[in-house]
Design a protein around this motif. Sequence first.
Motif, PDB file in Angstrom:
ATOM      1  N   LEU A  93      -5.632 -23.408  37.232  1.00  0.00           N
ATOM      2  CA  LEU A  93      -5.103 -24.679  36.937  1.00  0.00           C
ATOM      3  C   LEU A  93      -6.109 -25.557  36.342  1.00  0.00           C
ATOM      4  CD1 LEU A  93      -3.100 -25.343  40.382  1.00  0.00           C
ATOM      5  CD2 LEU A  93      -2.009 -24.816  38.345  1.00  0.00           C
ATOM      6  N   THR A  97      -5.358 -26.999  32.369  1.00  0.00           N
ATOM      7  CA  THR A  97      -5.317 -28.492  32.534  1.00  0.00           C
ATOM      8  C   THR A  97      -6.225 -29.117  31.596  1.00  0.00           C
ATOM      9  OG1 THR A  97      -4.320 -28.758  34.725  1.00  0.00           O
ATOM     10  CG2 THR A  97      -5.611 -30.757  33.700  1.00  0.00           C
ATOM     11  N   GLY A 101      -5.329 -30.577  27.996  1.00  0.00           N
ATOM     12  CA  GLY A 101      -5.287 -31.981  28.108  1.00  0.00           C
ATOM     13  C   GLY A 101      -6.409 -32.506  26.889  1.00  0.00           C
ATOM     14  N   LEU A 142       2.841 -22.685  30.977  1.00  0.00           N
ATOM     15  CA  LEU A 142       1.624 -22.716  29.915  1.00  0.00           C
ATOM     16  C   LEU A 142       2.187 -22.567  28.694  1.00  0.00           C
ATOM     17  CD1 LEU A 142      -1.124 -23.731  29.505  1.00  0.00           C
ATOM     18  CD2 LEU A 142      -1.769 -21.269  29.602  1.00  0.00           C
TER      19      LEU A 142
END
Length: 417
Positions: A93, A97, A101, A142
């Motif tokens: 994760l 992320t 991001g 994803l």
Amino acid sequence: MQTPRDHETVRLPRPVQRWVDYGTEGLRGPELRQRRTLNAIAGLVPMSGLSYAALYLGVDAQELWPAAGASLLFCLFAAWPRIAARSELAAWLFGATLAVGVQGLLVWLLGRPSGLHLYFLSAPVIAVVCFGTARIGLLLGLCLICAAAMLFTEMYLPAPAPFITVDERLLNFLQTSVFVVVTGFVTLGVYVGFAHADRAERALEIEYARSEDLLYSLLPREIAARLKADPHATIADTLPNVAIVFADIANFTPMSRHMAPEALVDLLNGIFRTFDRLADGHDLEKIKTIGDAYMVAAGMPNAVGDPAQRAANMALDMLEVVRASSVDLPEGLQLRIGMHVGPVVAGVIGTRKLFYDVWGETVNTASRMESMSAPGRILVTPAAHGQLGTEYVFEERGEIEVKGIGPIRTWWLTGRA
């Protein structure tokens, strides 16, 4: 047997090797490979972020400092190995992320002309290479997020952010470099995946062939095929005419007391391996060895027209083998053999250490003939004598009392006519 740690083929500097091996204690196989890959990527991504930040600041620090700052966030990947050592899910994760991001932030700043949105293609590849395919739900999520990000970039980010002015030459350079890096990375990821799959398939083929050879060395081919077709089937056959040969080395126990263990095993191994070749040559089925005793049968698992003749030839050849092997032994070596012909029941029992065994009065009688035989001689019953006929030479021993059976007329088989 070597473990994956025993044969490192790539020589890396010691600090780099320690980084790559961080948190891999106790891991083996694919898990070890994936963790090392994760650690390597965790070291390369911050270097890439620093290089991009340096590029932006070197071109125009005043205008591109937001992009440089965003690129520096990739340095947070340096914590990835430590997170993975504690929780693989947390590392999954965290990596997804951070990658999506930070890349999303850079794409928003520099827009579609930079080509940076192509890096979204690499995020699922990194996830597979570093974590495998176990978490298929997260992987699909994803993929959807990256696909949506690319689509959003194409539709709504046709230029850099309004507060940033970017030289067109820099955008062209970024687009070209991103295309080359992403193409190379995706190709490498696919290649590595297929290479490991091919290697695994070849290893499985080798192990399958090895297990097949082992199975066929333990069981007759026909019986092994029946068990493979139905592992829970009961293998039990009644065979009407089977010749059983029992052989035992005379006075072996007292002789073995004066031999080293290695010499004892080598002696038996050499003799029994020769017996195995004889059994193959005469088309007999080896049943088992018990200590210094050897049991072989003719006419099983498939019936044959001349089981007694095959067994007699085998027994005579076994005597010759032992005579030749006894030359180097001061006390000599002699074989005691018994033979009988008749109906038997054959089959496989149990679930571990399987072997094809045989039961019945024929087996017991052949065993009694062996125990009542003499060194260097072959004792046969009326049934065996009758089937062998005039093709062989006999010497009558006469009637003997056999335990559990009663009086039986017997002969010594001395040779071929």
